[in-house]
Design an enzyme around this catalytic site. Structure first.
Site, short mmCIF file in Angstrom:
data_model
loop_
_atom_site.label_atom_id
_atom_site.label_comp_id
_atom_site.label_asym_id
_atom_site.label_seq_id
_atom_site.Cartn_x
_atom_site.Cartn_y
_atom_site.Cartn_z
N GLY A 12 9.00 13.54 6.03
CA GLY A 12 8.55 12.74 4.90
C GLY A 12 7.21 13.13 4.31
O GLY A 12 6.89 14.31 4.14
N TYR A 152 6.52 -6.03 7.76
CA TYR A 152 6.18 -4.72 7.20
C TYR A 152 5.13 -4.89 6.10
O TYR A 152 4.12 -4.17 6.07
CB TYR A 152 7.42 -4.03 6.64
CG TYR A 152 7.09 -2.73 5.93
CD1 TYR A 152 6.65 -1.62 6.66
CD2 TYR A 152 7.19 -2.62 4.54
CE1 TYR A 152 6.32 -0.44 6.01
CE2 TYR A 152 6.86 -1.45 3.90
CZ TYR A 152 6.43 -0.35 4.63
OH TYR A 152 6.09 0.82 4.00
N LYS A 156 1.16 -3.38 5.91
CA LYS A 156 0.62 -2.56 4.83
C LYS A 156 -0.52 -3.27 4.10
O LYS A 156 -1.45 -2.63 3.59
CB LYS A 156 1.73 -2.14 3.86
CG LYS A 156 2.68 -1.11 4.48
CD LYS A 156 1.95 0.14 4.98
CE LYS A 156 2.88 1.22 5.46
NZ LYS A 156 2.17 2.45 5.86
N GLY A 183 5.47 3.56 -3.96
CA GLY A 183 6.65 2.73 -4.08
C GLY A 183 7.85 3.46 -3.50
O GLY A 183 7.73 4.18 -2.51
#
Length: 251
Positions: A12, A152, A156, A183
């Site tokens: 990623g 989650y 963040k 996003g």
């Protein structure tokens, strides 16, 4: 060019960041839990870009592993110019009363505590040199809570708050701190969240064009190219068809 440390570099955003910085002439420290992927990436960076690579196989959730592996690197590698705190994940998607405590622990331990453990080792090196740049990878979920994303989103939001705190702590030492909040981006993110369910993971990105890992890596690199007296503090980036963590125009 300098030295960059990228956590969670085996896939990623992290992998794309490591490749991007290596292609720009940086020496790279890469960390990750998956040893084979880490070694493969190390070989790729060395062969394709001729850069020096230090691969560290540890889990950011384990404070003693972080302290031992990262704290024990050779002295010349401690002159880290850029730290990309990328290691993170989403696990599960459910209401709080139906949530898995194991999932909660995985997210809190990785997204919050892991970031802190790594930063605690690296920040003194930057302070002593009165230079450096820390980039924390957050999420649009830091800005808007969405249904069943509770924990989650909380982790963040914590990354957002920690970034603000770091900026204050490091202000007298001229160390930059940038929080980047992506996003929707098509990586392993949804596969991890849905524990390998390909159909569920693919459905997340249907009906619109998501960002790629390279899109985010390019932005991470960009914020490091600004003049020494300029710092982007907080940056939210989405695909064109996404307004925030909740609203995506699918067609």
């Amino acid at each position: 060019m300098g030295i960059v440390l990228v956590t969670g570099a085996t896939a990623g955003f992290g992998e794309a960041c490591a490749i991007t910085f290596a292609s720009k002439g940086y020496d790279v420290i890469i960390t990750g839990r998956r040893k084979e992927r880490l070694e493969a990436l190390s070989t790729q960076l060395t062969q394709e870009y001729g850069t020096n690579v230090l691969a560290l196989n540890f889990d950011v959730r384990n404070e003693s592993e972080v302290a031992q592996a990262l704290g024990g690197i050779p002295e010349e590698w401690k002159a880290i110019d850029i730290l990309v705190n990328n290691a993170g994940l989403a696990a599960g998607l459910s209401s709080i009363e139906e949530g898995s405590i194991d999932d909660w622990d995985a997210m809190i331990d990785t997204n919050v505590k892991g970031l802190l453990y790594v930063s605690r080792v690296v920040m003194p090196w930057m302070r002593s040199r009165t230079t450096g740049h820390i980039i924390n990878i957050g999420s649009t979920a830091a800005k808007h809570v969405y249904a069943k994303g509770n924990v989650y989103c909380a982790t963040k939001a914590a990354v957002d708050a920690i970034s603000q705190g770091m900026r204050i702590d490091l202000l007298p030492y001229r160390v930059k701190v940038t929080a980047i909040h992506p996003g929707a981006a098509e990586t392993e993110f949804s596969m991890v969240r849905f524990k390998g369910d390909e159909d569920k993971a693919k459905a997340v990105y249907q009906g619109f064009i998501p960002m790629s890992a390279q899109d985010v890596a390019d932005i991470v690199y960009y914020v490091t190219t600004l003049p020494a007296h300029v710092c982007i503090n907080d940056l939210v980036v989405t695909p064109l068809q996404q307004a925030n963590a909740y609203y995506i125009d699918k067609n």
